[in-house]
Scaffold this motif. Structure first.
Motif, short mmCIF file in Angstrom:
data_model
loop_
_atom_site.label_atom_id
_atom_site.label_comp_id
_atom_site.label_asym_id
_atom_site.label_seq_id
_atom_site.Cartn_x
_atom_site.Cartn_y
_atom_site.Cartn_z
N VAL A 1 -5.30 -8.46 1.75
CA VAL A 1 -6.23 -7.39 1.38
C VAL A 1 -7.16 -7.09 2.56
CG1 VAL A 1 -8.17 -6.79 -0.13
CG2 VAL A 1 -6.13 -7.85 -1.10
N ASP A 2 -7.58 -8.12 3.26
CA ASP A 2 -8.45 -7.91 4.42
C ASP A 2 -7.74 -7.10 5.50
OD1 ASP A 2 -10.61 -9.21 3.27
OD2 ASP A 2 -10.14 -11.15 4.20
N ASP B 1 -2.09 0.20 -4.62
CA ASP B 1 -2.10 -1.04 -3.85
C ASP B 1 -1.81 -2.17 -4.82
OD1 ASP B 1 -2.90 0.36 -1.54
OD2 ASP B 1 -5.02 0.08 -2.02
N HIS C 1 0.89 -1.17 0.00
CA HIS C 1 0.00 0.00 0.00
C HIS C 1 0.93 1.22 0.00
CE1 HIS C 1 -3.35 2.60 1.16
NE2 HIS C 1 -2.73 2.94 2.28
N LEU D 1 -5.44 -4.84 4.98
CA LEU D 1 -5.42 -3.46 4.46
C LEU D 1 -6.78 -2.79 4.69
CD1 LEU D 1 -4.29 -1.03 2.93
CD2 LEU D 1 -4.77 -2.26 0.80
N LYS D 2 -7.85 -3.50 4.41
CA LYS D 2 -9.19 -2.95 4.61
C LYS D 2 -9.43 -2.63 6.09
CE LYS D 2 -11.36 -5.24 0.66
NZ LYS D 2 -12.32 -6.28 0.23
N ALA D 3 -8.98 -3.50 6.98
CA ALA D 3 -9.15 -3.28 8.41
C ALA D 3 -8.32 -2.08 8.88
CB ALA D 3 -8.78 -4.54 9.19
N TYR D 4 -7.14 -1.91 8.32
CA TYR D 4 -6.26 -0.77 8.64
C TYR D 4 -6.96 0.54 8.29
CZ TYR D 4 -2.41 2.51 7.48
OH TYR D 4 -1.58 3.60 7.36
N ALA D 5 -7.63 0.56 7.16
CA ALA D 5 -8.28 1.80 6.69
C ALA D 5 -9.27 2.35 7.70
CB ALA D 5 -8.95 1.56 5.35
N VAL D 6 -9.91 1.47 8.47
CA VAL D 6 -10.93 1.91 9.42
C VAL D 6 -10.49 1.75 10.89
CG1 VAL D 6 -12.82 1.51 7.80
CG2 VAL D 6 -12.12 -0.34 9.34
N ASN D 7 -9.27 1.29 11.10
CA ASN D 7 -8.78 1.13 12.46
C ASN D 7 -8.71 2.50 13.14
OD1 ASN D 7 -6.51 1.16 14.54
ND2 ASN D 7 -6.75 -1.03 14.17
#
Length: 100
Positions: free
Chosen positions: A66-67, A97, A4, A69-75
């Motif tokens: 990828v999951d 990405d 990313h 990364l997605k979780a990082y975006a909203v952490n």
């Protein structure tokens, strides 16, 4: 693994000293997330681009999936850094990405 990579251009209205302070804050904030976010393997922020650069800051991160990364975006820890140290000072954001 997922890479990313983000490039930011800081707002033009920031003075030279303010830009340097903002860049240091972005680096400290994002690199401070190391070990704090599940699935985040590696994080580096470069704030020392050459004169030929068209961006001011580069984020280079590696995630397990990828999951992750997605979780990082909203952490909440990431969102706090993004909302407090990045978004208020950046004019342009480019992201790439990719899977390695």
């Amino acid at each position: 693994m997922i890479k990313h990579v983000i490039l930011w251009k800081l707002k033009d209205e920031l003075g030279k000293e303010e830009k340097e302070s903002v860049k240091k804050g972005i680096k400290e904030g994002l690199e401070g997330l190391a070990g704090q976010i599940p699935g985040l393997i590696d994080v580096h922020v470069n704030i020392n681009g050459l004169e030929s650069s068209t961006a001011d800051v580069m984020l280079d991160t590696t995630f397990e999936s990828v999951d992750a990364l997605k979780a990082y975006a909203v952490n909440p820890k990431h969102v706090a850094v993004a909302d407090g140290k990045v978004r208020p000072y950046t004019a342009i954001r480019s992201c790439l990405d990719y899977e390695v």
